[in-house]
Write a protein that holds these residues in place. Structure first.
Motif, PDB file in Angstrom:
ATOM      1  N   ALA A   1      -3.546  37.285 -72.098  1.00 38.58           N
ATOM      2  CA  ALA A   1      -3.760  35.881 -72.474  1.00 38.58           C
ATOM      3  C   ALA A   1      -3.885  35.683 -73.973  1.00 38.58           C
ATOM      4  O   ALA A   1      -3.717  34.555 -74.460  1.00 38.58           O
ATOM      5  CB  ALA A   1      -5.019  35.353 -71.779  1.00 38.58           C
ATOM      6  N   TRP A   2      -4.184  36.771 -74.725  1.00 41.63           N
ATOM      7  CA  TRP A   2      -4.486  36.607 -76.142  1.00 41.63           C
ATOM      8  C   TRP A   2      -3.946  37.770 -76.968  1.00 41.63           C
ATOM      9  O   TRP A   2      -3.605  38.821 -76.425  1.00 41.63           O
ATOM     10  CB  TRP A   2      -6.004  36.565 -76.382  1.00 41.63           C
ATOM     11  CG  TRP A   2      -6.788  35.607 -75.576  1.00 41.63           C
ATOM     12  CD1 TRP A   2      -6.897  34.260 -75.782  1.00 41.63           C
ATOM     13  CD2 TRP A   2      -7.640  35.909 -74.450  1.00 41.63           C
ATOM     14  NE1 TRP A   2      -7.746  33.697 -74.852  1.00 41.63           N
ATOM     15  CE2 TRP A   2      -8.211  34.696 -74.022  1.00 41.63           C
ATOM     16  CE3 TRP A   2      -7.959  37.079 -73.770  1.00 41.63           C
ATOM     17  CZ2 TRP A   2      -9.088  34.613 -72.944  1.00 41.63           C
ATOM     18  CZ3 TRP A   2      -8.819  37.007 -72.692  1.00 41.63           C
ATOM     19  CH2 TRP A   2      -9.387  35.788 -72.291  1.00 41.63           C
ATOM     20  N   ASN A   3      -3.949  37.577 -78.269  1.00 45.57           N
ATOM     21  CA  ASN A   3      -4.021  38.684 -79.224  1.00 45.57           C
ATOM     22  C   ASN A   3      -5.497  39.020 -79.382  1.00 45.57           C
ATOM     23  O   ASN A   3      -6.326  38.113 -79.584  1.00 45.57           O
ATOM     24  CB  ASN A   3      -3.478  38.259 -80.586  1.00 45.57           C
ATOM     25  CG  ASN A   3      -2.111  38.826 -80.893  1.00 45.57           C
ATOM     26  OD1 ASN A   3      -1.429  39.326 -80.022  1.00 45.57           O
ATOM     27  ND2 ASN A   3      -1.709  38.735 -82.144  1.00 45.57           N
ATOM     28  N   LEU A   4      -5.839  40.280 -79.334  1.00 47.15           N
ATOM     29  CA  LEU A   4      -7.201  40.708 -79.590  1.00 47.15           C
ATOM     30  C   LEU A   4      -7.295  41.240 -81.015  1.00 47.15           C
ATOM     31  O   LEU A   4      -6.494  42.091 -81.418  1.00 47.15           O
ATOM     32  CB  LEU A   4      -7.620  41.803 -78.598  1.00 47.15           C
ATOM     33  CG  LEU A   4      -8.186  41.371 -77.250  1.00 47.15           C
ATOM     34  CD1 LEU A   4      -7.225  40.479 -76.485  1.00 47.15           C
ATOM     35  CD2 LEU A   4      -8.541  42.603 -76.392  1.00 47.15           C
ATOM     36  N   TYR A   5      -8.266  40.712 -81.783  1.00 44.80           N
ATOM     37  CA  TYR A   5      -8.443  41.101 -83.180  1.00 44.80           C
ATOM     38  C   TYR A   5      -9.812  41.730 -83.383  1.00 44.80           C
ATOM     39  O   TYR A   5     -10.789  41.373 -82.720  1.00 44.80           O
ATOM     40  CB  TYR A   5      -8.364  39.871 -84.100  1.00 44.80           C
ATOM     41  CG  TYR A   5      -7.006  39.213 -84.191  1.00 44.80           C
ATOM     42  CD1 TYR A   5      -6.112  39.552 -85.198  1.00 44.80           C
ATOM     43  CD2 TYR A   5      -6.639  38.210 -83.289  1.00 44.80           C
ATOM     44  CE1 TYR A   5      -4.878  38.921 -85.302  1.00 44.80           C
ATOM     45  CE2 TYR A   5      -5.404  37.580 -83.380  1.00 44.80           C
ATOM     46  CZ  TYR A   5      -4.530  37.934 -84.390  1.00 44.80           C
ATOM     47  OH  TYR A   5      -3.311  37.308 -84.499  1.00 44.80           O
ATOM     48  N   SER A   6      -9.884  42.641 -84.358  1.00 44.02           N
ATOM     49  CA  SER A   6     -11.185  43.146 -84.802  1.00 44.02           C
ATOM     50  C   SER A   6     -11.860  42.094 -85.671  1.00 44.02           C
ATOM     51  O   SER A   6     -11.225  41.130 -86.131  1.00 44.02           O
ATOM     52  CB  SER A   6     -11.014  44.445 -85.590  1.00 44.02           C
ATOM     53  OG  SER A   6     -10.317  44.195 -86.805  1.00 44.02           O
ATOM     54  N   TRP A   7     -13.143  42.282 -85.935  1.00 45.45           N
ATOM     55  CA  TRP A   7     -13.884  41.263 -86.674  1.00 45.45           C
ATOM     56  C   TRP A   7     -13.384  41.107 -88.102  1.00 45.45           C
ATOM     57  O   TRP A   7     -13.505  40.036 -88.713  1.00 45.45           O
ATOM     58  CB  TRP A   7     -15.389  41.548 -86.662  1.00 45.45           C
ATOM     59  CG  TRP A   7     -15.841  42.810 -87.356  1.00 45.45           C
ATOM     60  CD1 TRP A   7     -16.042  44.023 -86.792  1.00 45.45           C
ATOM     61  CD2 TRP A   7     -16.161  42.971 -88.741  1.00 45.45           C
ATOM     62  NE1 TRP A   7     -16.471  44.937 -87.723  1.00 45.45           N
ATOM     63  CE2 TRP A   7     -16.566  44.314 -88.933  1.00 45.45           C
ATOM     64  CE3 TRP A   7     -16.170  42.117 -89.837  1.00 45.45           C
ATOM     65  CZ2 TRP A   7     -16.952  44.818 -90.173  1.00 45.45           C
ATOM     66  CZ3 TRP A   7     -16.560  42.611 -91.083  1.00 45.45           C
ATOM     67  CH2 TRP A   7     -16.942  43.946 -91.238  1.00 45.45           C
ATOM     68  N   GLN A   8     -12.766  42.160 -88.655  1.00 47.84           N
ATOM     69  CA  GLN A   8     -12.270  42.086 -90.037  1.00 47.84           C
ATOM     70  C   GLN A   8     -11.095  41.128 -90.195  1.00 47.84           C
ATOM     71  O   GLN A   8     -10.692  40.808 -91.319  1.00 47.84           O
ATOM     72  CB  GLN A   8     -11.843  43.471 -90.525  1.00 47.84           C
ATOM     73  CG  GLN A   8     -12.975  44.488 -90.609  1.00 47.84           C
ATOM     74  CD  GLN A   8     -13.038  45.380 -89.383  1.00 47.84           C
ATOM     75  OE1 GLN A   8     -12.712  44.949 -88.276  1.00 47.84           O
ATOM     76  NE2 GLN A   8     -13.458  46.636 -89.564  1.00 47.84           N
ATOM     77  N   ALA A   9     -10.548  40.637 -89.071  1.00 53.13           N
ATOM     78  CA  ALA A   9      -9.402  39.725 -89.150  1.00 53.13           C
ATOM     79  C   ALA A   9      -9.808  38.291 -89.464  1.00 53.13           C
ATOM     80  O   ALA A   9      -8.946  37.468 -89.815  1.00 53.13           O
ATOM     81  CB  ALA A   9      -8.630  39.759 -87.827  1.00 53.13           C
ATOM     82  N   LEU A  10     -11.091  37.982 -89.363  1.00 51.84           N
ATOM     83  CA  LEU A  10     -11.515  36.593 -89.587  1.00 51.84           C
ATOM     84  C   LEU A  10     -11.297  36.189 -91.041  1.00 51.84           C
ATOM     85  O   LEU A  10     -11.694  36.897 -91.970  1.00 51.84           O
ATOM     86  CB  LEU A  10     -12.990  36.429 -89.221  1.00 51.84           C
ATOM     87  CG  LEU A  10     -13.483  34.986 -89.130  1.00 51.84           C
ATOM     88  CD1 LEU A  10     -12.827  34.273 -87.950  1.00 51.84           C
ATOM     89  CD2 LEU A  10     -15.009  34.936 -88.996  1.00 51.84           C
ATOM     90  N   GLN A  11     -10.661  35.046 -91.231  1.00 52.29           N
ATOM     91  CA  GLN A  11     -10.341  34.548 -92.567  1.00 52.29           C
ATOM     92  C   GLN A  11     -11.478  33.670 -93.092  1.00 52.29           C
ATOM     93  O   GLN A  11     -12.347  33.239 -92.332  1.00 52.29           O
ATOM     94  CB  GLN A  11      -9.016  33.780 -92.518  1.00 52.29           C
ATOM     95  CG  GLN A  11      -7.870  34.659 -92.024  1.00 52.29           C
ATOM     96  CD  GLN A  11      -6.545  33.920 -91.937  1.00 52.29           C
ATOM     97  OE1 GLN A  11      -5.564  34.341 -92.521  1.00 52.29           O
ATOM     98  NE2 GLN A  11      -6.516  32.816 -91.193  1.00 52.29           N
ATOM     99  N   PRO A  12     -11.498  33.413 -94.407  1.00 53.91           N
ATOM    100  CA  PRO A  12     -12.591  32.617 -94.992  1.00 53.91           C
ATOM    101  C   PRO A  12     -12.794  31.254 -94.337  1.00 53.91           C
ATOM    102  O   PRO A  12     -13.912  30.737 -94.311  1.00 53.91           O
ATOM    103  CB  PRO A  12     -12.175  32.488 -96.465  1.00 53.91           C
ATOM    104  CG  PRO A  12     -11.337  33.699 -96.722  1.00 53.91           C
ATOM    105  CD  PRO A  12     -10.590  33.943 -95.451  1.00 53.91           C
TER     106      PRO A  12
END
Length: 356
Positions: free
Chosen positions: A263-274
């Motif tokens: 259902a999604w792309n799964l990202y690590s927390w470091q992917a969050l943008q400003p």
């Protein structure tokens, strides 16, 4: 005398009898399996495990493997795994140590790979050449070929046994590319239990917090998330069938005929943008921040004590077969609590401040 006690005496007598044939040994082991299924309490299971400790370190590889397999059966049916865990680890550790030494000796002699080379074939050729020079290490490698399967049975049945043996994982990882047992041991010993997990879908401001246990791979993890993660909108149909969920939980058959679509792309927390959003799903330059389905939960980076997964729109259709890696390994995400919008914003702000 309870049936299991009699069956165990029969089995131990066969194991100790040098004249016992393979058929004799298999018949004795089958009698234990039949008796186990009649037990109404764990006491006879634990007695049997204690009695097997006296023959756990047999020199005969096939008999030692059969003993370990019977231990796995007893643990699977409710016996206390910790009775035999120390003996299991004591048996596995020198086998892995010897196998690592052989692995290093072989790989150090392997030539630079060419386009058509088969590294497995090269490894086996060099290993055969070292038979006379490293007989103990060869014996350890060969013993591990049969001993890893009953070890998996015990580790699948017991989180305590997995935790106690986790220090063996680096050695199993070292040989995993050339040894089937090394591959499966490093997989089972990577499994996390009671591991805090935080999952947020930033775009929709939805999130949960909970604990995961027994999940051996990230495709399996995504099945759990598709089953429990909050939905939004008027149409809240299931993302994944109950049959697929039962496979992931470790109940019944280890696979079904279903094909699962992520259902999604799964990202690590470091992917969050400003701006508290995730990268464009078509930005493959951010793929190093994806949590790949082929990986394991132990690979997911930790933030403030939690394995953090950020959910974004899929970059493309990802599908996989409904199955689990280990037949008898039970898995779950429990203690799940839905986060409020305020909690989600607070988590995202903290993550954003810490993002490199």
């Amino acid at each position: 005398m309870p049936n299991l006690d009699r069956a165990m005496q029969f089995f131990l007598h066969a194991i100790a009898n040098p004249s016992a044939t393979e058929d004799d040994l298999n018949e004795a082991a089958s009698s234990v399996l039949a008796a186990v299924q009649t037990c109404s309490s764990t006491e006879p299971l634990d007695r049997s495990l204690h009695s097997l400790l006296s023959v756990f370190d047999l020199e005969d590889r096939d008999r030692a493997t059969l003993v370990a397999m019977v231990c796995g059966i007893l643990v699977k049916w409710g016996g206390n795994s910790m009775i035999v865990t120390a003996a299991l680890i004591e048996r596995l550790q020198p086998l892995l140590e010897g196998s690592v030494q052989l692995h290093d000796a072989c790989t150090s002699r392997m030539p630079e790979p060419q386009e058509d080379d088969d590294p497995i074939e090269q490894f086996e050729t060099i290993k055969a050449q070292l038979t006379g020079q490293m007989p103990n290490e060869i014996a350890a490698w060969d013993s591990l070929q049969t001993f890893w399967q009953p070890a998996i049975a015990i580790f699948s049945a017991s989180s305590e046994a997995r935790h106690a043996a986790r220090f063996l994982r680096p050695m199993a990882q070292t040989i995993a590319g050339y040894h089937e047992g090394g591959h499966w041991l490093q997989c089972i010993l990577a499994v996390l239990d009671n591991e805090p997990i935080l999952v947020i879908e930033p775009e929709k401001r939805l999130g949960i917090i909970g604990q995961m246990s027994g999940i051996a791979g990230n495709f399996q993890l995504q099945v759990f998330l598709m089953n429990i993660f909050p939905r939004s909108g008027l149409f809240k149909s299931r993302r994944v069938s109950q049959r697929v969920v039962e496979v992931a939980r470790g109940r019944g058959s280890p696979q079904s005929n279903d094909t699962v679509e992520g259902a999604w792309n799964l990202y690590s927390w470091q992917a969050l943008q400003p701006n508290l959003t995730l990268p464009d799903p078509n930005d493959y330059n951010a793929s190093h921040l994806w949590i790949w389905g082929e990986g394991v939960p132990d690979d997911i980076p930790v933030f403030e004590g939690h394995r953090v997964i950020l959910l974004g729109a899929p970059s493309y259709s990802r599908t996989w077969q409904s199955q689990r890696l280990f037949c008898d390994l039970r898995a779950k995400i429990d203690r799940v609590r839905r986060l409020s919008t305020e909690e989600i914003d607070n988590w995202l702000q903290r993550i954003s401040r810490a993002t490199p």
